[in-house]
Every structure is written in C-alpha cells, then in structure tokens.
Design a protein around this motif. Sequence first.
Motif, PDB file in Angstrom:
ATOM      1  N   ILE A  58      -3.057   0.161   7.935  1.00  0.00           N
ATOM      2  CA  ILE A  58      -4.280  -0.349   7.354  1.00  0.00           C
ATOM      3  C   ILE A  58      -4.240  -2.087   7.688  1.00  0.00           C
ATOM      4  O   ILE A  58      -5.337  -2.662   8.132  1.00  0.00           O
ATOM      5  N   THR A  59      -3.076  -2.669   7.976  1.00  0.00           N
ATOM      6  CA  THR A  59      -3.023  -4.050   8.066  1.00  0.00           C
ATOM      7  C   THR A  59      -3.308  -4.303   9.632  1.00  0.00           C
ATOM      8  O   THR A  59      -3.839  -5.373   9.939  1.00  0.00           O
ATOM      9  N   GLN A  60      -3.050  -3.090  10.467  1.00  0.00           N
ATOM     10  CA  GLN A  60      -3.390  -3.296  12.076  1.00  0.00           C
ATOM     11  C   GLN A  60      -4.896  -3.082  11.971  1.00  0.00           C
ATOM     12  O   GLN A  60      -5.511  -3.780  12.745  1.00  0.00           O
ATOM     13  N   ALA A 106      -6.778  -3.704   0.231  1.00  0.00           N
ATOM     14  CA  ALA A 106      -6.484  -2.054   0.503  1.00  0.00           C
ATOM     15  C   ALA A 106      -5.143  -1.492   0.203  1.00  0.00           C
ATOM     16  O   ALA A 106      -5.416  -0.277  -0.337  1.00  0.00           O
ATOM     17  N   THR A 107      -4.237  -1.841   0.608  1.00  0.00           N
ATOM     18  CA  THR A 107      -3.075  -1.418   0.546  1.00  0.00           C
ATOM     19  C   THR A 107      -2.672  -1.528  -1.024  1.00  0.00           C
ATOM     20  O   THR A 107      -2.046  -0.565  -1.391  1.00  0.00           O
ATOM     21  N   ILE A 136      -7.461  -3.416   9.383  1.00  0.00           N
ATOM     22  CA  ILE A 136      -8.140  -4.499   8.660  1.00  0.00           C
ATOM     23  C   ILE A 136      -7.417  -5.618   8.649  1.00  0.00           C
ATOM     24  O   ILE A 136      -6.167  -5.758   7.788  1.00  0.00           O
ATOM     25  N   ASN A 156      -8.314  -8.560   3.513  1.00  0.00           N
ATOM     26  CA  ASN A 156      -8.840  -7.495   2.990  1.00  0.00           C
ATOM     27  C   ASN A 156      -7.819  -6.335   3.303  1.00  0.00           C
ATOM     28  O   ASN A 156      -7.846  -5.514   2.499  1.00  0.00           O
ATOM     29  N   GLY A 157      -7.065  -6.295   4.358  1.00  0.00           N
ATOM     30  CA  GLY A 157      -6.072  -5.025   4.529  1.00  0.00           C
ATOM     31  C   GLY A 157      -4.964  -5.050   3.498  1.00  0.00           C
ATOM     32  O   GLY A 157      -4.547  -4.115   2.710  1.00  0.00           O
ATOM     33  N   ASP A 158      -4.555  -6.509   2.807  1.00  0.00           N
ATOM     34  CA  ASP A 158      -3.602  -6.445   1.960  1.00  0.00           C
ATOM     35  C   ASP A 158      -4.196  -5.943   0.465  1.00  0.00           C
ATOM     36  O   ASP A 158      -3.558  -5.218  -0.267  1.00  0.00           O
ATOM     37  N   SER A 192      -5.941  -9.354   7.146  1.00  0.00           N
ATOM     38  CA  SER A 192      -5.647  -9.833   6.036  1.00  0.00           C
ATOM     39  C   SER A 192      -6.743 -11.022   5.544  1.00  0.00           C
ATOM     40  O   SER A 192      -7.385 -11.699   6.630  1.00  0.00           O
TER      41      SER A 192
END
Length: 274
Positions: free
Chosen positions: A107-109, A119-120, A111, A115-117, A113
């Motif tokens: 996810i961090t790859q 999501a996780t 999306i 936004n990725g943070d 940060s």
Amino acid sequence: MFDIEKTITRLHPAEKLAYLTIVFFVGVLLSDGSYYSEKIFLQTAILLIIVLMFFSKNIIVSSLSIIVIVLISGFAYPLIFPDPIVFKGGLIIEKLVSLRFLYFDKITQIIPSPNGDLATGIVVGAKSNFSKELKDIFIKTGIIHITAISGFNITIIIKIFVDFLKQFGRVYSFWIGTIAIVLFTIIVGGQASIVRASIMGWLFLLARFSYRLPYVYTALIFSALLMVIQDNTVFSDIGFLLSFGSMLGLIYISPIVAIIFRRYLKKLPNMISG
C-alpha cells in the motif's frame, strides 16, 4: 414488597451468567495472592459446594453460595495463573502476521504518504508510520478512532463471508465466518478492541447458527471474561477499558440519547434525529 426469590427466578439465564461473570471480575480486581494460600480457596469452595447440595431447593441460599464460589474463584485465579496464558501459533500464525507487513509495504508503495498511511491504519490498524503532524490532525479533528480496528471491521468481515455464504447453508456460513474472523484478528495484531469485537461477532454468529437471539450485554461480558482468563492484568490496559466502556455506552447510553432526539428534536433532519 421486594421479593428476592421471584427476582432471581425471573432473571434470564444469560443475565445470570453476566452477573456472575461480573462477580468473578470483582474477585480478580480485589485479589492479592501474596496474602492467601490456594488451600484456603479450595477448602472454602468445597464447603460452599456442600452447602449448595444440601440447600439446593432454597433459592436464596443456593444463589448466595454460587455467588461466593464465583467470587473466591476470582480471588484465586491470579494466584493460580499469575502470568498471561501464551498461545504458540507456529508457522501458520507467523505467515498470517507477515501478510500484515506485506499489505503495509504494498500500500505504501502504491499510495504515497499520508494517504497510504491512512489506508493501512483503517484496514489493518498500522499506525506506526503516521507522522506526528498527521496524528495531531486526527486527534484535533476527533477522527483518530477511524484508524482503530474494532467492531466495524468485524461487521464487514461477517457481511462479506457470512451473508454471502448463507445460500450454501448456515453450517458453511458459520464455520467459514469463524475462520475469517480468527484470521483477520491475527493479521491485524490482536489489539484489545479487535479481540473484544471478534469474540462478540463470533458469539452473534453462534447465536444465529443455533437459532438463538443474541443477548448483547452477555456477549460483551463473556468476551471480557475470555480476555481476563488469558491475562488477569488486562484491567490495567487502557485500550481494554476504553473498548468495553464505549460498548457499554452504545448499549445503555445511545438508546437514551436516541429517545431524547426523537422526543425533543423532531424538527432536525431525520438523518440527525434518527
């Protein structure tokens, strides 16, 4: 005049179980093993069981005996199990836990940060990568709770796996739903809120599987019991206290608030007034 015998007789078995569990919790909280011996608890319990046998037809005496037996069981439990009970999962649990980190990395790859943070945090409760600024924003706006894994996530799991599989029979629906809940709990790390929600969700599955109506208060108390049995010091965990406190609020306070809204705030939009 208050009739204690009729009151005890009218109590639903689920209510009796919930009240006795609370008595057990009181015993755990009051316990201090350094002042007692296991023999004292055993002798007292045997004596009360004998009293219970002789006065089984007397509701008041038998009820008091059961209450005291449960209370001394709570006193004795921290002495018998001073350390948390650890379950060794082996290779399977290690693989499931690794899925959490794999999801986090992917996810961090994909999306960037922050936004990725987010999501996780929402999906697997991974908040370690949150910046201080992002946490402060969530706290100040009052939405930090959306990153906490809780009953909402379990509800989604039940809806996806259980409701979809109802067409194949309640047996498949129950067992696959149970497996899905257990796997998800392991993957997200087993925080107090998700363990509580998982146990309650599974109890509701069990109630539907056995054609019984779920008693939410007993389900909440029973889930707390399982967590206390695993670790008798869990009452000092703020996450545990907040999780169960919020559920008690939903059970008892939210209906009162809903009545107030419906009675005195009828002019508000339906979405707000309920």
